[in-house]
Write an enzyme that holds these catalytic residues in place. Sequence first.
Site, mmCIF file in Angstrom:
data_model
loop_
_atom_site.group_PDB
_atom_site.id
_atom_site.type_symbol
_atom_site.label_atom_id
_atom_site.label_comp_id
_atom_site.label_asym_id
_atom_site.label_seq_id
_atom_site.Cartn_x
_atom_site.Cartn_y
_atom_site.Cartn_z
ATOM 1 N N TYR A 91 -11.854 -16.673 16.586
ATOM 2 C CA TYR A 91 -11.593 -16.158 17.933
ATOM 3 C C TYR A 91 -12.791 -15.352 18.451
ATOM 4 C CZ TYR A 91 -9.044 -13.502 21.559
ATOM 5 O OH TYR A 91 -8.625 -12.922 22.736
ATOM 6 N N SER A 131 -13.312 -11.305 25.029
ATOM 7 C CA SER A 131 -12.449 -10.352 24.325
ATOM 8 C C SER A 131 -13.308 -9.307 23.645
ATOM 9 C CB SER A 131 -11.597 -11.072 23.280
ATOM 10 O OG SER A 131 -10.915 -10.147 22.451
ATOM 11 N N LYS A 156 -15.103 -16.242 21.682
ATOM 12 C CA LYS A 156 -15.169 -15.331 22.818
ATOM 13 C C LYS A 156 -16.598 -14.864 23.113
ATOM 14 C CE LYS A 156 -10.927 -15.249 24.235
ATOM 15 N NZ LYS A 156 -10.607 -15.950 25.500
#
Length: 300
Positions: free
Chosen positions: A162, A149, A166
């Site tokens: 997150y 991401s 990622k």
Amino acid sequence: MLEGKAVVVTGAGRGIGRDIALMMASKGAKVVVNDLGGAADGAGADASPAEEVVNEIKAAGGEAVANFGNVAKIEDANAMYEQSMDEFGTIDVIVNNAGILRDVIFHKMTEAEWDSVIDVHLKGSFNMAQAVAKQFKMQASGCFINFTSTSGLIGNFGQANYSAAKMGIVGLSKSLALDMARFNVRSNCIAPFAWSRLIGTIPAKTEAEKARVERIKEMTPAKIAPLCVALADPTCDTTGQIFCVRNNEIFLMSQPRPIRSVHRSEGWTPETVRDHALPAMKASFFDLERSGDVFTWDPI
């Protein structure tokens, strides 16, 4: 392109994973449609999303089976490998798409919020790769498509869990590409821009934020699938790369390399680092940017 190949797509009941599974099947692949069926934060379970995608593939004349395992559990990852071998007699492609979000500003983030996101994204990608690595080695072929991401590659507010997961996936993907190249196994990363229920958690209070969300809504999950299918094609030799898909644009993303150096023949002291090295490199420092600060233009 994928006739006779078997593909496992995790998180394939909705959004990006669903469209990947459908396009893989349309190009001849037999698909294990995995989805726990949980909420955006990973809570709960529902078999219907995976079953609906399987039914859609079968209605179009393809082959697919549903799987409701949790990628964060190694035994469930192993079961997906075994299911593909039992049902289709082969396994050729792993698409590590499953994910959850538990966004919170860092000083308020709990250990549970950190662990849950790392477990699904990073450990889940490891589990799926580990489950099939020996099979890929034995058959001297295989393909990993891992989802990163721009929240990790560039940055975003309130997503330390997150973003870390990622960026970890980037390292995992590159290691897979390096360690398994001798066995004709490829591994690449994709950072997708696409509207989904996870992206729907983005706060939009100001008019600018609301306008940005509306632009993101134009980027449908189906835009991600063509690159996935192309990378899965056994004639493709691309490996070790990071791509980004934004509506009709495909980007090759940079990877960390030295951009500036300073040298002092007598070596460095803390004082000379402070007074000389850091000021000399400052012009090349990166700003504290978010994904939206880098991708500032409207999607094409």
